[in-house]
Design a protein around this motif. Structure first.
Motif, mmCIF file in Angstrom:
data_model
loop_
_atom_site.group_PDB
_atom_site.id
_atom_site.type_symbol
_atom_site.label_atom_id
_atom_site.label_comp_id
_atom_site.label_asym_id
_atom_site.label_seq_id
_atom_site.Cartn_x
_atom_site.Cartn_y
_atom_site.Cartn_z
ATOM 1 N N LEU A 112 81.713 32.588 41.712
ATOM 2 C CA LEU A 112 81.418 32.060 40.382
ATOM 3 C C LEU A 112 81.521 30.541 40.355
ATOM 4 O O LEU A 112 80.646 29.849 39.808
ATOM 5 N N LEU B 298 83.415 33.694 29.446
ATOM 6 C CA LEU B 298 83.985 34.727 30.311
ATOM 7 C C LEU B 298 85.223 35.325 29.652
ATOM 8 O O LEU B 298 86.197 34.613 29.382
ATOM 9 N N ILE C 222 77.500 38.988 36.253
ATOM 10 C CA ILE C 222 77.508 37.530 36.440
ATOM 11 C C ILE C 222 76.087 37.026 36.683
ATOM 12 O O ILE C 222 75.654 36.024 36.105
ATOM 13 N N PRO D 45 86.905 38.247 33.081
ATOM 14 C CA PRO D 45 85.866 38.921 33.862
ATOM 15 C C PRO D 45 86.362 39.589 35.133
ATOM 16 O O PRO D 45 85.648 40.410 35.714
ATOM 17 N N VAL E 51 80.080 37.140 29.898
ATOM 18 C CA VAL E 51 80.506 38.129 30.890
ATOM 19 C C VAL E 51 81.827 38.708 30.410
ATOM 20 O O VAL E 51 82.816 37.990 30.271
ATOM 21 N N GLN F 151 84.987 41.827 30.517
ATOM 22 C CA GLN F 151 85.799 42.476 31.541
ATOM 23 C C GLN F 151 85.041 43.655 32.143
ATOM 24 O O GLN F 151 85.088 43.897 33.343
ATOM 25 N N GLN G 249 80.272 44.051 38.477
ATOM 26 C CA GLN G 249 80.609 42.785 37.837
ATOM 27 C C GLN G 249 79.754 41.647 38.385
ATOM 28 O O GLN G 249 79.416 40.709 37.654
ATOM 29 N N THR H 227 81.726 25.962 30.665
ATOM 30 C CA THR H 227 82.311 27.313 30.703
ATOM 31 C C THR H 227 83.636 27.389 29.967
ATOM 32 O O THR H 227 84.471 26.492 30.066
ATOM 33 N N MET I 225 86.681 30.330 29.727
ATOM 34 C CA MET I 225 87.161 31.602 30.251
ATOM 35 C C MET I 225 88.451 31.997 29.557
ATOM 36 O O MET I 225 89.387 31.198 29.449
#
Length: 286
Positions: A180, A161, A148, A164, A82, A84, A144, A191, A193
């Motif tokens: 999320l 991510l 997701i 995001p 995912v 921005q 967005q 995950t 990020m």
């Protein structure tokens, strides 16, 4: 110690007209299954470079990445990404945008099962009433959400991510953070990020990996956070250690600022000395 996801001596070098430039060097990190890790650092430090290498979208120069015991050699459906900007097909509906990936990954499933899967995740992100709206008619926050849902519908082993929530207003950002996290707890997806927001990293992560400034960026510090899951924002903010961790992270970033200023000053001084030496050589030749 091996992990479910292993980043071992990961490095990225770009060739330029001035010679090779090392952006990331010897980046080592292990993640457990279902863990949420944030990469935090100043803009341009190489966070997104690490993320795109793990995604298989950016060739790895040195080292490697292994997920569930298998070293990656390119992009794959085991990693959902995912960005921005959600990069949707503006003329297609929210459902059709999610179906693009679902149709590729689950091509042997029936059409109804694929539609049900895409619809399920669109409902989870709060778009149950907007399945048939075109992407161009959705707000930025709704787009967005589609991004997701698209990532989760592939049922990836890992979610990546890249800031995001960076383009969203603060209220939408907080709402999507909580949505999320709810899905991540339910699906137990490992995950990573990328963010430059200290408070976002603190609220969402199990661990925060602080990156040094580039070039030759690497892991500078790792903070393991004590906040329980599922996360409740008010409880996190009231936790007795929240502001101490926040102070340590900001202090790390400030130290990187000071080092950059010092390095820039030294580079200017070196360039000045070189110019003076060249001028002296010219004067002596004359």
């Amino acid at each position: 110690m091996r992990g479910y996801v292993e980043l071992f001596r990961l490095g990225k070098t770009y060739d330029t007209h001035k010679g090779p430039v090392v952006i990331v060097e010897d980046f080592d990190l292990n993640l457990e299954r279902g863990e949420y890790v944030a990469l935090l650092g100043h803009s341009g430090c190489g966070k997104s470079t690490v993320l795109t290498m793990v995604a298989g979208l950016n060739p790895i120069t040195t080292g490697g990445v292994a997920i569930d015991g298998r070293e990656i050699d390119g992009p794959g459906p085991d990693r959902g990404v995912v960005f921005q900007s959600p990069c949707l097909m503006p003329w297609m509906t929210a459902l059709d945008n999610v179906m693009l990936g679902v149709n590729q990954v689950y091509r042997n499933a029936s059409k109804n099962d694929r539609i049900d899967l895409a619809s399920y995740y669109l409902n989870l992100v709060g778009l149950g009433g907007s399945l048939h709206k075109r992407a161009k008619d959705l707000s930025q926050g709704m787009q967005q959400r589609v991004g997701i849902a698209r990532a989760f519908a592939l049922k990836p082993k890992m979610l990546l991510l890249d800031e995001p929530f960076g383009m969203l207003d603060s209220l939408t950002r907080m709402e999507l953070q909580e949505i999320l996290l709810e899905i991540l707890v339910r699906d137990k997806v490992t995950t990573v990020m990328v963010t430059h927001d200290v408070d976002e990293a603190l609220f969402m992560s199990d661990r925060v990996v602080m990156m040094t400034n580039g070039p030759r960026a690497r892991v500078g510090a790792i903070f393991s956070l004590p906040f329980e899951r599922p996360r409740v924002r008010a409880d996190v903010l009231d936790h007795p250690e929240y502001y101490e961790y926040r102070r340590k992270m900001i202090q790390f970033l400030e130290e990187q600022d000071h080092r950059k200023l010092k390095a820039d000053a030294e580079a200017r001084e070196q360039a000045k000395k070189q110019d003076e030496a060249e001028e002296q050589q010219v004067a002596e030749a004359v």
